[in-house]
Design a protein around this motif. Structure first.
Motif, PDB file in Angstrom:
ATOM      1  N   GLY A 297       0.897  -1.405  -0.407  1.00 29.53           N
ATOM      2  CA  GLY A 297       0.196   0.069   0.541  1.00 29.53           C
ATOM      3  C   GLY A 297       1.389   0.954   0.118  1.00 29.53           C
ATOM      4  N   HIS A 300       0.047   3.442  -3.153  1.00 24.99           N
ATOM      5  CA  HIS A 300      -1.133   4.562  -3.016  1.00 24.99           C
ATOM      6  C   HIS A 300      -0.731   5.693  -1.610  1.00 24.99           C
ATOM      7  N   SER A 559     -10.530  -1.168  -5.794  1.00 29.39           N
ATOM      8  CA  SER A 559      -9.459  -0.903  -4.905  1.00 29.39           C
ATOM      9  C   SER A 559      -8.610   0.278  -6.280  1.00 29.39           C
ATOM     10  N   GLU A 563      -6.493   4.373  -5.073  1.00 29.90           N
ATOM     11  CA  GLU A 563      -5.093   4.356  -5.282  1.00 29.90           C
ATOM     12  C   GLU A 563      -4.602   5.951  -6.253  1.00 29.90           C
ATOM     13  N   GLY A 590     -13.070  -4.003  -1.640  1.00 30.99           N
ATOM     14  CA  GLY A 590     -11.797  -3.114  -1.317  1.00 30.99           C
ATOM     15  C   GLY A 590     -11.619  -1.881   0.282  1.00 30.99           C
ATOM     16  N   TYR A 591     -11.248  -0.972   0.111  1.00 35.58           N
ATOM     17  CA  TYR A 591     -11.432   0.140   1.284  1.00 35.58           C
ATOM     18  C   TYR A 591     -12.600  -0.117   1.824  1.00 35.58           C
TER      19      TYR A 591
END
Length: 686
Positions: A297, A300, A559, A563, A590-591
Motif C-alpha cells: 500500500g 497508494h 481498489s 489508489e 476494497g477499502y
C-alpha cells in the motif's frame, strides 16, 4: 669545490693578492733591471774612458799591459784597441767560455761609430766605445764588452729577498683583513643558514629571524620572515582544508554506503558485506538467511498524500524495524520501499529464526504509523531465502528472497513466504510471459471473448469483453496471470491499446450485424488510470471505428479507483461527457470508504462474485448484497451482479431489485462470431 662562501671568497681574495704581488714584483724587477743597466752603462763608459786615457798616456809598449789589467774587472768578456781602419792593435780575452766570447765579439757588428764615446746594450752585453788619441791620430778607439748576466742575476736575487718580507707582511695583513671583513659580511648569511637548518630540524614555521646587518641583508631577512609568514598561513589553510576534506570524505563514505533518507546501510554496502559473508559461510559450511520485504500500500500513500509524506513514512518504518531487530541484525534499504535484513551471523541462521523474525516484523506493523498527524496502515510482504539453496551466490540468494517476497504479495500480502526451488520455475514462467507479451500482440496470439449481461426480463443487454491468450509454448494463459505481469513489466498500456482497438472494431461489427442497442464493458487497471494519454486513446479508437461512446462502458475496480482518486475522477468526468458509462467493479471488497460515492462520476455498482456465490449459505452475504442494492437505488445508480451460477441466486437478486445479471448461468464467454449468431437467432432488443 668550495664548501662555504667564506672559503670561496677568501680563495678569490688570496688569488687576487698573489696575482697583484706577482705583477708588482715583475714591474719592480723590470724597473730595477732598467736602472741596473743604466748604472752599468755609466760605469762601463767611465771604465772605458779611463782605460782609453791610460793607453793614450802610456807608451805603446805598455799598451798591452793596460789591456791585461782589464782582467781585474770580472764582468768584462772582451776588449780591443783598434785604429782608424779597425785594425786590432791590442786585445784582451777573458776566461769566459769561448762561446760567450764569440757571442760578445758578434755584438760588435752593430757598432756604427767608433769616433765618440758611447755605450750599446745588446742582449745581456754592454758594449762601450771610447776614442784613443794616440800620436794625434784620430780614429783609434777602445772597445770593451761586459757581460751583465751574473750581476743582473745577483741584483734580481737581492731585490727579491729584499721585497719578500714586505710582500709577506702585506699578504698577511690583506688575508687577515679579508677574513675579518668576510666574517662581518657573511655573518648574516651564516645566521640565515642556521635559522633555516633549525626550521628544517624542528619543523616549526612560527620561528622568525632577527633582522639586522646591512640594508641588503635586512631586506633578505625581512623577506625570509615574510616567506615564513606565508608558509605558516598556507600550512594553517592546508590544515583547515585537510580537516574539511576528512569531513567531506566521511560524508562521501556515508553517502556511498548509507541511505540519505533513512540513514540505513544502502544496497552497495549490504551487498559488499554479504559477498564476504557468503564466501566465509561457504568455507565454514554455515548457512545464511535473508529477509527481503517491501511495503504493502505504499504506492497508494505516495500518490494520494505526496512524496514528502511517503519519505516520512519510510523513515518511521526504518525506525520501527530497527526496534524489532537484535543488536547484530543488519537492515539495509535497497531503494524505494524495498528493504533487506541479514540476521546476526554470529547466531544460528536457521530458517526457524528467520521465520520468527518475520513474525515479529508483521506483528510490529499491525500498529498504524502517525505521519504528519495522519494514521497510516502499512503492511509487509516478506520473502525469506537461505544461502545453501542459492549455492552461496549473492545474486541468486537475493533473487530467491525477491521471488519469495512476490509470492507473499500474490498470496494476499501482509505475510511471509519461505523460498522453495519450485518458485524458480514459476518465476521463469513469469519472465517468459513478460518477454512474450509484445511478440504475441504482433503475432495475434491474443483474442477477445464476450460474456453476456442480461436484464431482469432475461434479455441480453450487453457484454463484458475479456482477453484470452493462447501462448505457442505455454498454452492458455489466464488474465489473472498475465495482467499483473504486464503491469509490473510496463506492458499494460500496450495491452489496453490493443483491447480498445479490437473491442471498438468488434462492437461495430456486432451493431452492424444485429442492429442491437447493446453496451460492451472493458476493464481498466490502476496502471491505466495513471496513463495521461488514456482518454485520448479511447476517443481516438471510437473515432477510428465511427462508433458512438454510448456502446462502451468502462469498468474499474474499487481498489484501483482509490489508489488514484483525483486522477480517476477527472478521467471519469471526461469519459461521461464523451458518452461512456462508468461501472465500479468488485464493490465492497476494497477499502469501502463510502464517501467517495458522493464525489465520483459513476453509473453502476457491480456486486462482487464472492457475495453472490454465498447467497445460498451466508446470511451476512445476503445482508451485504441487499445493502449494496439499496445503497445504489438511493444514489440513483444501477447494479450488476456477477458470478451468478444458479436460479436461487438469480431469484434473490431479482427480488431485491438488481438491474443486471452476469455469470455462467446465462452463458460462458464466447467469440464475436458466436455472439452474433446468438443475437441473430433471438433478435433480442434492449
Amino acid at each position: 669545490m668550495f664548501k662555504s662562501i667564506q672559503s670561496s671568497l677568501l680563495s678569490v681574495v688570496i688569488s687576487v693578492v698573489v696575482v697583484a704581488t706577482v705583477v708588482i714584483v715583475s714591474v719592480a724587477i723590470r724597473k730595477h733591471e732598467d736602472a741596473f743597466f743604466l748604472s752599468a752603462e755609466k760605469a762601463a763608459t767611465g771604465l772605458t774612458r779611463s782605460l782609453a786615457l791610460q793607453i793614450n798616456r802610456s807608451l805603446p809598449s805598455l799598451h798591452q799591459d793596460v789591456m791585461d789589467n782589464i782582467s781585474l774587472f770580472p764582468n768584462i768578456v772582451y776588449a780591443k784597441h783598434i785604429d782608424q781602419n779597425s785594425k786590432v792593435l791590442n786585445e784582451y780575452n777573458s776566461l769566459f767560455q769561448a762561446s760567450i766570447i764569440l757571442k760578445a765579439k758578434g755584438a760588435l757588428a752593430t757598432i756604427a761609430d767608433l769616433n765618440k764615446t758611447q755605450a750599446y746594450r745588446i742582449e745581456h752585453f754592454i758594449v762601450t766605445v771610447a776614442p784613443v788619441d794616440f800620436d794625434n791620430k784620430d780614429g783609434n778607439a777602445l772597445v770593451v764588452i761586459s757581460d751583465l748576466t751574473t750581476p743582473l742575476q745577483h741584483a734580481r736575487t737581492s731585490l727579491f729577498w729584499g721585497l719578500t718580507p714586505f710582500i709577506a707582511l702585506i699578504t698577511a695583513i690583506v688575508v687577515i683583513v679579508t677574513i675579518w671583513l668576510l666574517g662581518r659580511v657573511t655573518s648574516p648569511l651564516l645566521r640565515l643558514c642556521e635559522f633555516t637548518r633549525k626550521v628544517e630540524e624542528e619543523g616549526d614555521y612560527s620561528l622568525r629571524i632577527e633582522v639586522k646587518g646591512s640594508q641588503e641583508f635586512r631586506q633578505l631577512e625581512h623577506n625570509v620572515n615574510r616567506l615564513m609568514d606565508t608558509i605558516s598561513s598556507e600550512l594553517a589553510k592546508n590544515e583547515r582544508n585537510t580537516k574539511d576534506l576528512l569531513v567531506q570524505q566521511k560524508a562521501m563514505a556515508k553517502l556511498a554506503n548509507y541511505d540519505s533518507l533513512t540513514g540505513l546501510p544502502n544496497r552497495q554496502f549490504v551487498m559488499d558485506n554479504l559477498k564476504f559473508d557468503l564466501a566465509r559461510a561457504k568455507r565454514s559450511q554455515q548457512n545464511i538467511s535473508l529477509l527481503f520485504f517491501d511495503l504493502d500500500g505504499f504506492k497508494h500513500i505516495n500518490d494520494t498524500l505526496g512524496h514528502e509524506t511517503g519519505d516520512n513514512l519510510l523513515i518511521a518504518v526504518a525506525e520501527r524495524v530497527q526496534q524489532v531487530l537484535r543488536e547484530g541484525d543488519l537492515i539495509a534499504r535497497l531503494g524505494g520501499d524495498e528493504f533487506l535484513i541479514v540476521p546476526d551471523r554470529s547466531l544460528s541462521n536457521s530458517t526457524h529464526e528467520a521465520v520468527e523474525l518475520a513474525r515479529r516484523l508483521l506483528r510490529a506493523f499491525e500498529q498504524t504509523f502517525d505521519v504528519e498527524n495522519v494514521d497510516l496502515q502499512v503492511g509487509l510482504s516478506i520473502g525469506i531465502a537461505n544461502a545453501d539453496q542459492a549455492n552461496f551466490e549473492l545474486n541468486e540468494l537475493v533473487s530467491n528472497a525477491d521471488i519469495a517476497m512476490y509470492r507473499s504479495k500474490a498470496n494476499g500480502r501482509g505475510r511471509y513466504t519461505v523460498f522453495s526451488p519450485e518458485m524458480v520455475g514459476d518465476n521463469k514462467r513469469k519472465l517468459l510471459i513478460s518477454n512474450s507479451i509484445m511478440t504475441s500482440l504482433e503475432e495475434s496470439h491474443f483474442r477477445l471473448v464476450f460474456q453476456p449481461k442480461v436484464s431482469a426480463s432475461s434479455n441480453i443487454i450487453g457484454f463484458e469483453a475479456l482477453m484470452r491468450w493462447h501462448h505457442p509454448s505455454l498454452g492458455e494463459i489466464s488474465p489473472s496471470d498475465f495482467i499483473p505481469i504486464a503491469e509490473s513489466g510496463g506492458n499494460i498500456h500496450a495491452l489496453t491499446n490493443w483491447l480498445l482497438d479490437n473491442v471498438c472494431q468488434q462492437i461495430k461489427e456486432l451493431v452492424l450485424a444485429t442492429n442491437e442497442n447493446i453496451k460492451v464493458s472493458i476493464n481498466l487497471s490502476a496502471h491505466d488510470l495513471h496513463n495521461q494519454d488514456l482518454f485520448s486513446k479511447i476517443a481516438q479508437s471510437l473515432s477510428n471505428h465511427k462508433l458512438s461512446a454510448k456502446y462502451l462502458e468502462i469498468e474499474v475496480t474499487e481498489s484501483a479507483l482509490l489508489e488514484s482518486f483525483v486522477v480517476s475522477n477527472n478521467l471519469f468526468k471526461k469519459l461521461s461527457s464523451l458518452g461512456c458509462s462508468i461501472a465500479l467493479d468488485d464493490f465492497g471488497t476494497g477499502y469501502s470508504s463510502l464517501s467517495y460515492l458522493t464525489q465520483m462520476r459513476i453509473d453502476k455498482l457491480k456486486i462482487d462474485r464472492q457475495f453472490v456465490q454465498k447467497l445460498d449459505s451466508s446470511e451476512r452475504s445476503r445482508l451485504v448484497t441487499r445493502t449494496i442494492i439499496d445503497l445504489a437505488k438511493r444514489l440513483d445508480l444501477l447494479t450488476c451482479a456477477e458470478g451468478i451460477e444458479n436460479e436461487t441466486q438469480e431469484e434473490f437478486l431479482m427480488n431485491y431489485g438488481c438491474n443486471e445479471f452476469q455469470g455462467f448461468y446465462y452463458g460462458e464467454p464466447a467469440s464475436i462470431d458466436a455472439i452474433k449468431s446468438t443475437l441473430l437467432k433471438h433478435k433480442t432488443k434492449v
